[in-house]
Design a protein around this motif. Structure first.
Motif, mmCIF file in Angstrom:
data_model
loop_
_atom_site.group_PDB
_atom_site.id
_atom_site.type_symbol
_atom_site.label_atom_id
_atom_site.label_comp_id
_atom_site.label_asym_id
_atom_site.label_seq_id
_atom_site.Cartn_x
_atom_site.Cartn_y
_atom_site.Cartn_z
ATOM 1 N N ILE A 31 58.182 48.577 -10.096
ATOM 2 C CA ILE A 31 57.870 48.227 -11.481
ATOM 3 C C ILE A 31 58.359 49.358 -12.381
ATOM 4 O O ILE A 31 58.130 50.535 -12.090
ATOM 5 C CB ILE A 31 56.352 48.024 -11.674
ATOM 6 N N ALA A 32 59.039 49.021 -13.475
ATOM 7 C CA ALA A 32 59.524 50.029 -14.414
ATOM 8 C C ALA A 32 58.345 50.758 -15.065
ATOM 9 O O ALA A 32 57.260 50.194 -15.236
ATOM 10 C CB ALA A 32 60.390 49.379 -15.485
ATOM 11 N N TYR A 33 58.591 52.007 -15.434
ATOM 12 C CA TYR A 33 57.554 52.856 -16.025
ATOM 13 C C TYR A 33 56.945 52.222 -17.282
ATOM 14 O O TYR A 33 55.745 52.360 -17.541
ATOM 15 C CB TYR A 33 58.164 54.225 -16.365
ATOM 16 N N ASP A 34 57.752 51.503 -18.060
ATOM 17 C CA ASP A 34 57.270 50.906 -19.306
ATOM 18 C C ASP A 34 56.745 49.475 -19.131
ATOM 19 O O ASP A 34 56.488 48.779 -20.118
ATOM 20 C CB ASP A 34 58.371 50.925 -20.377
ATOM 21 N N ASN A 35 56.587 49.045 -17.881
ATOM 22 C CA ASN A 35 56.058 47.700 -17.576
ATOM 23 C C ASN A 35 56.902 46.581 -18.176
ATOM 24 O O ASN A 35 56.397 45.484 -18.433
ATOM 25 C CB ASN A 35 54.608 47.547 -18.058
ATOM 26 N N SER A 36 58.187 46.828 -18.353
ATOM 27 C CA SER A 36 59.066 45.813 -18.932
ATOM 28 C C SER A 36 59.629 44.878 -17.878
ATOM 29 O O SER A 36 59.732 43.660 -18.095
ATOM 30 C CB SER A 36 60.221 46.473 -19.701
ATOM 31 N N VAL A 37 60.024 45.426 -16.747
ATOM 32 C CA VAL A 37 60.673 44.641 -15.702
ATOM 33 C C VAL A 37 60.168 45.060 -14.333
ATOM 34 O O VAL A 37 59.586 46.142 -14.159
ATOM 35 C CB VAL A 37 62.211 44.791 -15.738
ATOM 36 N N ALA A 38 60.420 44.191 -13.361
ATOM 37 C CA ALA A 38 60.164 44.495 -11.960
ATOM 38 C C ALA A 38 61.424 44.183 -11.177
ATOM 39 O O ALA A 38 62.263 43.385 -11.604
ATOM 40 C CB ALA A 38 58.998 43.676 -11.436
ATOM 41 N N VAL A 39 61.562 44.826 -10.015
ATOM 42 C CA VAL A 39 62.705 44.561 -9.144
ATOM 43 C C VAL A 39 62.187 44.293 -7.735
ATOM 44 O O VAL A 39 61.215 44.920 -7.289
ATOM 45 C CB VAL A 39 63.710 45.739 -9.176
ATOM 46 N N THR A 40 62.810 43.329 -7.075
ATOM 47 C CA THR A 40 62.426 42.976 -5.703
ATOM 48 C C THR A 40 63.682 42.960 -4.839
ATOM 49 O O THR A 40 64.759 42.586 -5.303
ATOM 50 C CB THR A 40 61.753 41.590 -5.659
ATOM 51 N N ALA A 41 63.538 43.361 -3.576
ATOM 52 C CA ALA A 41 64.720 43.453 -2.709
ATOM 53 C C ALA A 41 64.419 42.980 -1.297
ATOM 54 O O ALA A 41 63.375 43.304 -0.724
ATOM 55 C CB ALA A 41 65.234 44.890 -2.662
ATOM 56 N N SER A 42 65.369 42.211 -0.753
ATOM 57 C CA SER A 42 65.414 41.903 0.682
ATOM 58 C C SER A 42 66.570 42.722 1.256
ATOM 59 O O SER A 42 67.105 43.603 0.582
ATOM 60 C CB SER A 42 65.609 40.407 0.903
ATOM 61 N N ASP A 43 66.970 42.442 2.462
ATOM 62 C CA ASP A 43 68.001 43.272 3.090
ATOM 63 C C ASP A 43 69.315 43.295 2.308
ATOM 64 O O ASP A 43 69.932 44.352 2.147
ATOM 65 C CB ASP A 43 68.279 42.780 4.514
ATOM 66 N N HIS A 44 69.760 42.145 1.813
ATOM 67 C CA HIS A 44 71.085 42.065 1.211
ATOM 68 C C HIS A 44 71.079 41.415 -0.178
ATOM 69 O O HIS A 44 72.096 40.890 -0.621
ATOM 70 C CB HIS A 44 72.034 41.298 2.136
ATOM 71 N N GLU A 45 69.940 41.481 -0.860
ATOM 72 C CA GLU A 45 69.863 40.902 -2.195
ATOM 73 C C GLU A 45 68.739 41.573 -2.974
ATOM 74 O O GLU A 45 67.703 41.934 -2.413
ATOM 75 C CB GLU A 45 69.582 39.398 -2.092
ATOM 76 N N PHE A 46 68.961 41.776 -4.275
ATOM 77 C CA PHE A 46 67.850 42.194 -5.128
ATOM 78 C C PHE A 46 67.827 41.335 -6.386
ATOM 79 O O PHE A 46 68.838 40.742 -6.775
ATOM 80 C CB PHE A 46 67.917 43.690 -5.462
ATOM 81 N N ALA A 47 66.668 41.254 -7.004
ATOM 82 C CA ALA A 47 66.473 40.455 -8.202
ATOM 83 C C ALA A 47 65.681 41.254 -9.219
ATOM 84 O O ALA A 47 64.823 42.068 -8.858
ATOM 85 C CB ALA A 47 65.749 39.155 -7.861
ATOM 86 N N VAL A 48 65.970 41.023 -10.501
ATOM 87 C CA VAL A 48 65.268 41.697 -11.596
ATOM 88 C C VAL A 48 64.501 40.645 -12.393
ATOM 89 O O VAL A 48 65.021 39.555 -12.664
ATOM 90 C CB VAL A 48 66.261 42.449 -12.508
ATOM 91 N N TRP A 49 63.262 40.985 -12.784
ATOM 92 C CA TRP A 49 62.366 40.021 -13.420
ATOM 93 C C TRP A 49 61.777 40.585 -14.711
ATOM 94 O O TRP A 49 61.408 41.756 -14.769
ATOM 95 C CB TRP A 49 61.221 39.673 -12.470
ATOM 96 N N ASN A 50 61.681 39.752 -15.726
ATOM 97 C CA ASN A 50 60.998 40.119 -16.967
ATOM 98 C C ASN A 50 59.495 39.951 -16.757
ATOM 99 O O ASN A 50 59.026 38.849 -16.477
ATOM 100 C CB ASN A 50 61.485 39.235 -18.112
ATOM 101 N N MET A 51 58.730 41.033 -16.903
ATOM 102 C CA MET A 51 57.312 40.972 -16.603
ATOM 103 C C MET A 51 56.492 40.300 -17.698
ATOM 104 O O MET A 51 55.342 39.916 -17.458
ATOM 105 C CB MET A 51 56.775 42.381 -16.332
#
Length: 332
Positions: A92-112
Motif C-alpha cells: 500500500i502506498a504511503y499516502d493510501n492512494s493506491v495498492a499493488v498486488t503481485a503474482s509470480d509473473h504479473e502485477f496490478a495497480v489499484w485505486n484505493m
C-alpha cells in the motif's frame, strides 16, 4: 558432602532460570481484540502506514481491501483479467492512494478510493519476489529471482534495472516519493540506491543472505537483517551503523518490519508468531506479543505479514497468515 552437592545443584538451577528469564524469549503478551479478514487463512497481507487499511490475499477469496476504522470490506480484486492468480506480494502506498498486488509473473495497480484497476503488467523474464509502490502509484519497484531489481515509471514507461546483486532478491523497499530504493539478496548484501540513476549510495554487508529490508518513511534510517543473527539499523545520510537488535537467538528471521513516525521505534514480526517493538537508538527490545494461531492449523503457528503503529505508538496492529487483524497495546 551431600549438602554441598545439593547446594551446588540448587545454585546452577537458579542461575539457569535467571539466564532464561533475562534472555530473548520473555513471556510475550496477547492481543486485546481481533477481527477475521478471511476464513481460510492469508497468503500475503499489508497494512497502511496509519493502520487504516488492510490488504489481504487468500487463495479462496482473492485480494480484499478492508477499512479497519469501520471493520468493513471495501473492495475485492482479482489479480488477472483472465484468471485468479496466486497473489504472494502486496503493498500500500504511503499516502493510501493506491495498492499493488503481485503474482509470480504479473502485477496490478489499484485505486484505493474508487477500487478501479489502473493496469495489469506482465513480467516474463523472471518471477517477482517482492514489490513496492510510490505515492500516487506512479512508480513501482520489484525484486526478481534473477538477481535483478526493476524500477518502472508507469507514467512514462521508463524502466530501470538495478544489477548490483549477484544472487536472487529477497526483499525490497521504496521511498514514498519513489526516488530511493533499498534491496537485499542472497549475495549477503543490501544496497541503498537512487532509482533515477541506478547509482549506489550505500552498501550494507552481512555475514549471511539478507532476508529483510525496510526504509523509514521519512528518510532517516534503513533496516537490514540476514538469515542468521544480524539485524541492523543504519543512518541513511552517512551510512553509519546506528544500532543492532539485541537478541540471543542463533537464528532469527523477520517477515515484516516498520519504523514508527518519529523514527524512535521499530516493530518487527516473525514467521513464528512473535511481534516485537525495539528501540532504534540502542536496539533493545521493549515489548513483545504473540499473534494467535488459526484454530485447527497444523503446526500451530502463524507468519506475521504486516504491522502498523497507532494511537501515538500505544497500539500495534498485525496482519498474519491466520487471516486475522489483531490489536496489541503497549504498557505505559
Amino acid at each position: 558432602m551431600y549438602q554441598y552437592k545439593f547446594l551446588k545443584r540448587l545454585f546452577i538451577l537458579i542461575a539457569s532460570f535467571s539466564l532464561l528469564s533475562c534472555g530473548d524469549h520473555n513471556q510475550p503478551g496477547v492481543a486485546v481484540s481481533a477481527v477475521e479478514h478471511t476464513n481460510s487463512g492469508a497468503f500475503a497481507a499489508a497494512l497502511s502506514i496509519d493502520g487504516r487499511y488492510s490488504l489481504v490475499s487468500s487463495v479462496a477469496e482473492g485480494v480484499a481491501l478492508w477499512d479497519n476504522h469501520s471493520n468493513t470490506l471495501k473492495y475485492q480484486w482479482l489479480q488477472s483479467e483472465q484468471q485468479q492468480n496466486l497473489v504472494h506480494s502486496v503493498a500500500i502506498a504511503y499516502d493510501n492512494s493506491v495498492a499493488v498486488t503481485a503474482s509470480d509473473h504479473e502485477f496490478a495497480v489499484w485505486n484505493m478510493q474508487t477500487g478501479h484497476n489502473l493496469g495489469y503488467y506482465q513480467v516474463s523474464k523472471a518471477s517477482i519476489r517482492d514489490i513496492a509502490v510510490s505515492n500516487g502509484g506512479r512508480y513501482v519497484l520489484f525484486g526478481q529471482s534473477d538477481n535483478t531489481v526493476v524500477f518502472v515509471d508507469l507514467e512514462t514507461g521508463k524502466r530501470l534495472e538495478f544489477l548490483g546483486h549477484s544472487e536472487k532478491i529477497n526483499s525490497i523497499a521504496l521511498s514514498p516519493n519513489g526516488h530511493f530504493a533499498l534491496s537485499g539478496g542472497n549475495d549477503y548484501s543490501a544496497y541503498f540506491w537512487d532509482t533515477r540513476s541506478g547509482q549506489v549510495i550505500h552498501r550494507f554487508n552481512h555475514p549471511s543472505r539478507v532476508t529483510k529490508v525496510a526504509l523509514d518513511d521519512s528518510g532517516r534510517y534503513a533496516f537490514t537483517a540476514d538469515s542468521m543473527k544480524k539485524a541492523s539499523i543504519w543512518q541513511l545520510t552517512s551510512g553509519e551503523l546506528v544500532s543492532q537488535l539485541q537478541y540471543i537467538a542463533r537464528q532469527k528471521i523477520f517477515s515484516t518490519v516498520r519504523f514508527n513516525a518519529t523514527g524512535t521505534l521499530l516493530a518487527t514480526g516473525t514467521p513464528n508468531r512473535l511481534l516485537s517493538v525495539w528501540s532504534v537508538k540502542n536496539g533493545e527490545r521493549l515489548a513483545s506479543w504473540q499473534v494467535t494461531p488459526r484454530e485447527g492449523s497444523r503446526p500451530k503457528s502463524a507468519v506475521i505479514f504486516a504491522v502498523a503503529f497507532q494511537d501515538n505508538d500505544a497500539t500495534l496492529l498485525a496482519e498474519s497468515s491466520n487471516g486475522i487483524l489483531e490489536r496489541f497495546e503497549r504498557e505505559k
